[in-house]
Scaffold this motif. Sequence first.
Motif, PDB file in Angstrom:
ATOM      1  N   LEU A 165       0.650  -1.333  -0.115  1.00  0.00           N
ATOM      2  CA  LEU A 165      -0.182  -0.027   0.093  1.00  0.00           C
ATOM      3  C   LEU A 165       0.941   1.184   0.002  1.00  0.00           C
ATOM      4  CD1 LEU A 165      -2.788  -1.057   2.579  1.00  0.00           C
ATOM      5  CD2 LEU A 165      -2.958  -1.004   0.138  1.00  0.00           C
ATOM      6  N   CYS A 166       1.990   1.203  -0.024  1.00  0.00           N
ATOM      7  CA  CYS A 166       2.936   2.182   0.094  1.00  0.00           C
ATOM      8  C   CYS A 166       4.283   2.068  -1.019  1.00  0.00           C
ATOM      9  CB  CYS A 166       3.524   2.511   1.419  1.00  0.00           C
ATOM     10  SG  CYS A 166       2.525   2.537   2.860  1.00  0.00           S
ATOM     11  N   ARG A 167       3.929   1.996  -2.143  1.00  0.00           N
ATOM     12  CA  ARG A 167       4.791   1.464  -3.256  1.00  0.00           C
ATOM     13  C   ARG A 167       4.580   2.635  -4.411  1.00  0.00           C
ATOM     14  NH1 ARG A 167       7.071  -3.374  -4.345  1.00  0.00           N
ATOM     15  NH2 ARG A 167       8.802  -3.060  -5.938  1.00  0.00           N
ATOM     16  N   GLU A 168       5.447   3.288  -5.011  1.00  0.00           N
ATOM     17  CA  GLU A 168       5.295   4.010  -6.089  1.00  0.00           C
ATOM     18  C   GLU A 168       5.812   3.589  -7.146  1.00  0.00           C
ATOM     19  OE1 GLU A 168       5.761   8.694  -4.413  1.00  0.00           O
ATOM     20  OE2 GLU A 168       7.449   7.712  -5.063  1.00  0.00           O
ATOM     21  N   ALA A 169       7.076   3.120  -7.371  1.00  0.00           N
ATOM     22  CA  ALA A 169       7.571   2.753  -8.760  1.00  0.00           C
ATOM     23  C   ALA A 169       7.123   1.395  -9.078  1.00  0.00           C
ATOM     24  CB  ALA A 169       9.244   2.516  -8.396  1.00  0.00           C
ATOM     25  N   MET A 170       6.623   0.303  -8.361  1.00  0.00           N
ATOM     26  CA  MET A 170       6.259  -0.774  -8.888  1.00  0.00           C
ATOM     27  C   MET A 170       5.083  -1.454  -7.727  1.00  0.00           C
ATOM     28  SD  MET A 170       8.618  -4.204  -9.193  1.00  0.00           S
ATOM     29  CE  MET A 170       7.683  -5.705  -9.524  1.00  0.00           C
ATOM     30  N   PRO A 171       3.966  -0.436  -8.006  1.00  0.00           N
ATOM     31  CA  PRO A 171       2.770  -1.389  -7.615  1.00  0.00           C
ATOM     32  C   PRO A 171       2.447  -2.679  -7.759  1.00  0.00           C
ATOM     33  CG  PRO A 171       2.364   0.855  -8.457  1.00  0.00           C
ATOM     34  CD  PRO A 171       3.439   0.416  -9.165  1.00  0.00           C
ATOM     35  N   LEU A 172       2.152  -3.217  -6.886  1.00  0.00           N
ATOM     36  CA  LEU A 172       1.823  -4.837  -7.063  1.00  0.00           C
ATOM     37  C   LEU A 172       0.364  -5.080  -6.520  1.00  0.00           C
ATOM     38  CD1 LEU A 172       4.791  -6.595  -5.841  1.00  0.00           C
ATOM     39  CD2 LEU A 172       3.914  -6.569  -8.327  1.00  0.00           C
ATOM     40  N   LEU A 173      -0.670  -5.652  -7.373  1.00  0.00           N
ATOM     41  CA  LEU A 173      -2.011  -5.760  -6.718  1.00  0.00           C
ATOM     42  C   LEU A 173      -2.271  -7.212  -6.903  1.00  0.00           C
ATOM     43  CD1 LEU A 173      -3.908  -2.935  -9.117  1.00  0.00           C
ATOM     44  CD2 LEU A 173      -3.031  -3.024  -6.725  1.00  0.00           C
ATOM     45  N   ARG A 174      -2.574  -7.777  -5.505  1.00  0.00           N
ATOM     46  CA  ARG A 174      -2.862  -9.066  -5.243  1.00  0.00           C
ATOM     47  C   ARG A 174      -1.707 -10.091  -5.949  1.00  0.00           C
ATOM     48  NH1 ARG A 174      -8.775 -10.842  -6.610  1.00  0.00           N
ATOM     49  NH2 ARG A 174      -8.725 -11.705  -4.211  1.00  0.00           N
ATOM     50  N   TYR A 175      -0.347  -9.590  -5.182  1.00  0.00           N
ATOM     51  CA  TYR A 175       0.596 -10.556  -5.665  1.00  0.00           C
ATOM     52  C   TYR A 175       0.684 -11.738  -5.163  1.00  0.00           C
ATOM     53  CZ  TYR A 175       5.580 -11.680  -6.587  1.00  0.00           C
ATOM     54  OH  TYR A 175       6.797 -11.989  -6.679  1.00  0.00           O
ATOM     55  N   HIS A 176       0.945 -12.852  -5.892  1.00  0.00           N
ATOM     56  CA  HIS A 176       0.779 -14.276  -5.307  1.00  0.00           C
ATOM     57  C   HIS A 176       2.239 -14.507  -5.174  1.00  0.00           C
ATOM     58  CE1 HIS A 176       0.111 -18.797  -6.286  1.00  0.00           C
ATOM     59  NE2 HIS A 176      -0.006 -18.457  -4.805  1.00  0.00           N
ATOM     60  N   ILE A 177       2.674 -14.430  -4.252  1.00  0.00           N
ATOM     61  CA  ILE A 177       4.298 -14.756  -3.381  1.00  0.00           C
ATOM     62  C   ILE A 177       4.401 -16.218  -3.730  1.00  0.00           C
ATOM     63  CG2 ILE A 177       5.801 -14.835  -1.806  1.00  0.00           C
ATOM     64  CD1 ILE A 177       4.931 -12.117  -0.862  1.00  0.00           C
TER      65      ILE A 177
END
Length: 428
Positions: free
Chosen positions: A282-294
């Motif tokens: 929720l605090c990411r500018e350069a590389m937003p990740l939405l629902r990232y499946h680690i």
Amino acid sequence: MSGRLPRIGDWTDLDGLAKVQDSLLPGTLAAAAASPFYRTRRAGVPADRAGLAEYPLTTKDDLRDAYPFGMLAVDRSRLATYHESSGSTGTPTASYYTDADWVDLVDRYARMRVGIDKTDTFLVRTPYALMLTGHVAHAAARSCGATVVPADNRSLATPYAKVVRLLKDLDVTLTWSLPTDTLVWAAAARRAGLRPDRDFPALRALLVAGEPLSPARRDRIARVWGVPVVQEYGASETGGLAGECPHGEMHLWADRAIFEVYDPATGRISADGDGELVVTPLCREAMPLLRYHIGDRVEVSHRDCPCGWALPTVRVLGRFSAGAGITQLGLEELVFRLPAEYGVLFWRARHTASGLRVQIEVDDRHAAVASAGLLASIGTAHGLDAAVDAVPPGTLVPPGVLTAMPEVMKPRGLFTADEDWDRALRYY
């Protein structure tokens, strides 16, 4: 991310935590809309949890396909650093961070429950180079005023014997490494005639991450060194995702990310339970990740904790299994439940069609009883055929690994008659 980062104490219950997440989510979705990858996935979705739920899971394959800058949501002139994962389970993935992203990375790391301050000498023994982990620890320790010893675990300049020397000579107070590294240091220290629990009096804690850690192995490491073992959990693509509270529980940093649990057998996604971790930073500018499946197997719970943080707790089980319900974490727990006086630090196992074969390093005087004890534990836990081989110390971790000195040579072309000129132009 603009404005003040959330602080523990900004909420007192799960409803308050949800409000913190909801305040950050619109900015996260807006940032993702600037990314080439997410721009083609959804358009016009609500900037709230309902909109987030419309996005399919982002996978590691998605990140690999987007290499190098398909996930970039800002102008490249704003990037502070570029990184790649270790590639331990496949092709490495790229990640990148702005200066503002780094403020968040450092702040999360500095939540370590033992605290980091200007009186600390902090040895960083995780990779630097393209990976994120060493750089985050270095930056966080410096932000707290600590002296950093950049020992790197991928460099020929700092073999294990040299790490032991640095720990002792520099009065190192904190270390950052893989859990396994701490056991190798212990073996190297003993080779040098030192006792880990006596001859490093400045050491006050071992900070670890990067691999699953069973309670039994954690207890063994703490007993060998005589100091607490403090665990963190994260990934190169996301930075730190969880850390320990003062009561030793591992909490997800749910004020900085939304976490979900995915059941690959049913496709069900929930806020807690057993499954594979999904994260939306929720605090990411350069590389937003939405629902990232680690992909890491986890157990997530919203049970109360005496710390009062009102953050979900997590148990990380890792990714590796060998079939028949055998996991590295589960087998490791059985190995390190063997009595400490047996001296078992290193082991390996292989599961084949003919059964499970385990090797443990153990002195001859304990070999028979250690093998029998572990065999019985495996039978009780898994009900399968197994063979346990007790091998002499030095079989799995050769003595040369523990005693090797730095072997680094600057490239040159001119040698004297008694020098080995086959090393001309080499960097090692």
